[in-house]
Scaffold this active site. Structure first.
Site, PDB file in Angstrom:
ATOM      1  CG  HIS A 322      78.202 -20.311  39.374  1.00  0.00           C
ATOM      2  ND1 HIS A 322      78.251 -19.197  38.575  1.00  0.00           N
ATOM      3  CD2 HIS A 322      76.938 -20.789  39.293  1.00  0.00           C
ATOM      4  CE1 HIS A 322      77.054 -18.988  38.052  1.00  0.00           C
ATOM      5  NE2 HIS A 322      76.238 -19.941  38.460  1.00  0.00           N
ATOM      6  CG  ASP A 380      72.148 -27.003  40.369  1.00  0.00           C
ATOM      7  OD1 ASP A 380      72.886 -26.246  39.710  1.00  0.00           O
ATOM      8  OD2 ASP A 380      70.937 -27.168  40.118  1.00  0.00           O
TER       9      ASP A 380
HETATM   10  C1  SDX Z   1      74.137 -23.898  37.228  1.00  0.00           C
HETATM   11  O1  SDX Z   1      75.783 -20.076  34.536  1.00  0.00           O
HETATM   12  C2  SDX Z   1      74.865 -20.086  35.470  1.00  0.00           C
HETATM   13  O2  SDX Z   1      74.460 -19.061  35.960  1.00  0.00           O
HETATM   14  C3  SDX Z   1      74.365 -21.486  35.823  1.00  0.00           C
HETATM   15  C4  SDX Z   1      73.346 -21.556  36.966  1.00  0.00           C
HETATM   16  C5  SDX Z   1      72.060 -20.841  36.603  1.00  0.00           C
HETATM   17  O3  SDX Z   1      71.347 -20.454  37.519  1.00  0.00           O
HETATM   18  O4  SDX Z   1      71.747 -20.800  35.375  1.00  0.00           O
HETATM   19  O5  SDX Z   1      73.897 -20.972  38.142  1.00  0.00           O
HETATM   20  C6  SDX Z   1      72.967 -22.993  37.281  1.00  0.00           C
HETATM   21  O6  SDX Z   1      74.405 -24.446  36.181  1.00  0.00           O
HETATM   22  C7  SDX Z   1      75.016 -24.033  38.443  1.00  0.00           C
HETATM   23  C8  SDX Z   1      76.260 -24.950  38.177  1.00  0.00           C
HETATM   24  C9  SDX Z   1      75.775 -26.397  38.313  1.00  0.00           C
HETATM   25  N1  SDX Z   1      76.855 -27.319  37.878  1.00  0.00           N
HETATM   26  C10 SDX Z   1      77.517 -28.087  38.757  1.00  0.00           C
HETATM   27  O7  SDX Z   1      77.363 -28.043  39.982  1.00  0.00           O
HETATM   28  C11 SDX Z   1      78.466 -29.087  38.105  1.00  0.00           C
HETATM   29  C12 SDX Z   1      79.810 -29.069  38.836  1.00  0.00           C
HETATM   30  N2  SDX Z   1      80.468 -27.760  38.567  1.00  0.00           N
HETATM   31  C13 SDX Z   1      81.237 -27.624  37.396  1.00  0.00           C
HETATM   32  O8  SDX Z   1      81.225 -28.549  36.420  1.00  0.00           O
HETATM   33  C14 SDX Z   1      81.844 -26.261  37.152  1.00  0.00           C
HETATM   34  O9  SDX Z   1      82.146 -25.703  38.355  1.00  0.00           O
HETATM   35  C15 SDX Z   1      81.018 -25.297  36.343  1.00  0.00           C
HETATM   36  C16 SDX Z   1      80.661 -25.886  35.016  1.00  0.00           C
HETATM   37  C17 SDX Z   1      79.780 -24.940  37.075  1.00  0.00           C
HETATM   38  C18 SDX Z   1      81.847 -24.035  36.114  1.00  0.00           C
HETATM   39  O10 SDX Z   1      82.955 -24.421  35.441  1.00  0.00           O
HETATM   40  P1  SDX Z   1      84.010 -23.315  34.925  1.00  0.00           P
HETATM   41  O11 SDX Z   1      83.742 -21.966  35.462  1.00  0.00           O
HETATM   42  O12 SDX Z   1      84.111 -23.448  33.455  1.00  0.00           O
HETATM   43  O13 SDX Z   1      85.282 -23.747  35.659  1.00  0.00           O
HETATM   44  P2  SDX Z   1      86.322 -24.740  35.071  1.00  0.00           P
HETATM   45  O14 SDX Z   1      85.603 -25.942  34.531  1.00  0.00           O
HETATM   46  O15 SDX Z   1      87.205 -23.952  34.171  1.00  0.00           O
HETATM   47  O16 SDX Z   1      87.089 -25.182  36.381  1.00  0.00           O
HETATM   48  C19 SDX Z   1      88.109 -24.354  36.936  1.00  0.00           C
HETATM   49  C20 SDX Z   1      88.890 -25.321  37.803  1.00  0.00           C
HETATM   50  C21 SDX Z   1      89.337 -26.575  37.064  1.00  0.00           C
HETATM   51  O17 SDX Z   1      90.480 -27.095  37.747  1.00  0.00           O
HETATM   52  P3  SDX Z   1      91.964 -26.792  37.089  1.00  0.00           P
HETATM   53  O18 SDX Z   1      91.868 -27.235  35.642  1.00  0.00           O
HETATM   54  O19 SDX Z   1      92.157 -25.300  37.251  1.00  0.00           O
HETATM   55  O20 SDX Z   1      92.909 -27.623  37.919  1.00  0.00           O
HETATM   56  O21 SDX Z   1      88.053 -25.787  38.873  1.00  0.00           O
HETATM   57  C22 SDX Z   1      87.855 -27.197  38.754  1.00  0.00           C
HETATM   58  C23 SDX Z   1      88.221 -27.567  37.324  1.00  0.00           C
HETATM   59  O22 SDX Z   1      88.668 -28.916  37.259  1.00  0.00           O
HETATM   60  N3  SDX Z   1      86.464 -27.439  39.027  1.00  0.00           N
HETATM   61  C24 SDX Z   1      86.018 -28.422  39.792  1.00  0.00           C
HETATM   62  C25 SDX Z   1      84.626 -28.242  39.842  1.00  0.00           C
HETATM   63  N4  SDX Z   1      84.277 -27.172  39.116  1.00  0.00           N
HETATM   64  C26 SDX Z   1      85.418 -26.673  38.605  1.00  0.00           C
HETATM   65  N5  SDX Z   1      86.669 -29.436  40.405  1.00  0.00           N
HETATM   66  C27 SDX Z   1      85.888 -30.275  41.120  1.00  0.00           C
HETATM   67  N6  SDX Z   1      84.552 -30.177  41.236  1.00  0.00           N
HETATM   68  C28 SDX Z   1      83.893 -29.175  40.618  1.00  0.00           C
HETATM   69  N7  SDX Z   1      82.581 -29.077  40.727  1.00  0.00           N
END
Ligand code: SDX
Length: 446
Positions: A322, A380
């Protein structure tokens, strides 16, 4: 820099000091910027005069450290895993409130008195029907169209039927549009489902509660009475409460940006639905089920997690991570308990995908890759399992999220329209393209 933190009052951010921007090379002062403090949470640097003082812009792709507005609606503490609607902790609302009461809290800032609650429920109930002609809009879509396509299309078209509540400068029309949207979203989502399975549309009933009415419209047929299971109605009501608002997330920011141009409320909510559809946002609940089905058995969990960690592999652990929560999403904790209650009620506690989800959660919470990146289950991760157990098809999960989040979008949109500092949103950029060059006629190219 020690900030004098005046005792903030709820009437808006207070100046809490100044920050000096100095050129690191020659020590020259570039700008003097105010620090603003709210009632709780991070203070902000007010950069509204930065460009005027320095010719510089700030740069923050994805707005990871940018406050786009002032709001009094929802507060999230990502480090502590806290979520409050108008100051009330989500755990207390989940335990003691109901969705329409939470709608009143988010929209008006306070929980309703007994008479206010009755009046609000009646007003919403009597707006749940759609203009009969709107039913023809659904029939223009293919039966196999994704329900979110219908939601975006039909909600955006509502301004063509309710033009008497489209003037955003009229508080009365904003209020009517708000009630219509809160009331009609379940009807629209249920019709989208009925259209996809070729069943007759079911009208809302004024004798049912909000969540019960939604499930009745989803699963009743005209040929016989249908009784909604009260455990499932309560679970749906809870899912709606937990998804109602979440500060300035992507879809809410979309609604605010669309609203800042003066677009009508139906167009703004349609834009929010479109943004929520993305798998990184509201589409994640559908993606979680796809992921669990792809893993399919316990023994394939390690292999899947290795793929997620592989930087060359696009796989992500859906339902984890998140932007704000660097701790457990408090909503996931509540949904985890609800998940067990619903599956027990339905005798589905041996649901293989729930077992895989629990095992995935257990492994991931101990795995350094996820721990180092603060990747915890989010809202989710469990919602999809509950919704599927309730008989809701996976492609409708995000539509349920949109039904819930409409109150959050509407409350934030309404707040934006009453904010005296509100102006059209127009971010800038850092340009790294071609510098000026002349046009080359086609016979001299290549
Ligand atoms: C919702 O914003 C809100 O409030 C949203 C929400 C709401 O109520 O409105 O809470 C609802 O959208 C919840 C999130 C649902 N999405 C998912 O579950 C999809 C999977 N999660 C991600 O794609 C991700 O975690 C995000 C998009 C939710 C957040 O991404 P960020 O904060 O931009 O983090 P990032 O992409 O910069 O990742 C940081 C690191 C990266 O690794 P490095 O490059 O540092 O090596 O964490 C890794 C990412 O690759 N990473 C994950 C991951 N999420 C981040 N690796 C594996 N699986 C994941 N789910």
């Amino acid at each position: 820099m020690t900030l004098a933190r005046p005792v903030p009052t709820p009437d808006g951010p207070k100046k809490a000091g100044m920050v000096r921007l100095v050129d690191n090379e020659n020590g020259q002062e570039l700008a003097l910027l105010p620090i603003l403090t709210g009632t709780v949470g991070a203070d902000v640097i007010d950069v509204r005069t930065l460009h005027g003082q320095t010719g510089l812009f700030t740069y923050d792709p994805g707005y990871t450290a940018t406050a786009s507005c002032e709001s009094k609606i929802t507060y999230i503490d990502g480090d502590e895993g806290e979520l409050r609607y108008r100051g009330v902790p989500i755990e207390q609302l989940a335990e003691q409130s109901d969705f329409l009461e939470v709608c009143h809290l988010l929209l008006y800032g306070d929980l309703p008195t007994g008479s206010e609650k009755a009046a609000f429920e009646k007003a919403i109930t009597y707006h749940t029907m759609l203009h009969e002609q709107i039913n023809f809009l659904f029939r223009g879509f293919r039966r196999d169209a994704h329900p979110m396509a219908l939601m975006v299309g039909v909600v955006g078209a509502l301004s063509a039927f309710y033009s008497d509540s489209s003037d955003v400068d009229d508080p009365e029309q904003r209020a009517i549009a708000s009630y219509r949207l809160i009331a009609k979203m379940p009807t629209i989502a249920a019709i989208a489902y009925k259209w996809s399975i070729g069943q007759p549309f079911i009208y809302p009933r004024n004798d049912l509660g909000y969540a019960e009415n939604f499930l009745h419209m989803m699963f009743a047929v005209p040929c016989e009475p249908y009784r909604v299971n009260p455990v499932l109605a309560r679970a749906m009501d809870l899912i709606l409460i937990l998804h109602a608002d979440h500060e300035q997330n992507a879809s809410t920011s979309t609604v605010r940006l669309a609203g800042s141009s003066g677009a009508n409320p139906f167009a703004c909510i349609s834009a929010g639905i479109a943004c929520l559809w993305g798998p990184a946002h509201g589409g994640a609940n559908e993606a979680v089920l796809e992921m669990l089905e792809e893993i399919d058995t316990y023994d394939r969990i390690p292999e899947f997690l290795e793929r997620v960690k592989d930087r060359d592999d696009p796989s992500r652990l859906m339902g984890f991570g998140h932007r704000v929560y660097k701790n457990y999403d408090p909503r996931a904790k509540i949904l985890r308990e609800t998940c067990h209650r619903v599956l027990d009620e339905l005798g589905a506690h041996n649901d293989p995908h729930l077992k895989i989800a629990m095992e995935l959660e257990k492994i991931a919470l101990d795995d350094p890759y996820f721990v180092k990146r603060n990747l915890y289950p989010n809202v989710d991760f469990y919602s999809g399992i509950i919704l599927r157990a309730m008989g809701i098809p996976r492609r409708l999960f995000t539509a349920v999220f949109a039904v819930a989040r409409t109150i959050g979008w509407i409350a934030q949109w309404s707040e934006m329209h009453t904010d005296p500092s509100q102006k059209i949103g127009r971010p800038r950029q850092i340009y790294s393209g071609e510098t000026q060059r002349d046009y080359v006629p086609v016979d001299r190219r290549g």
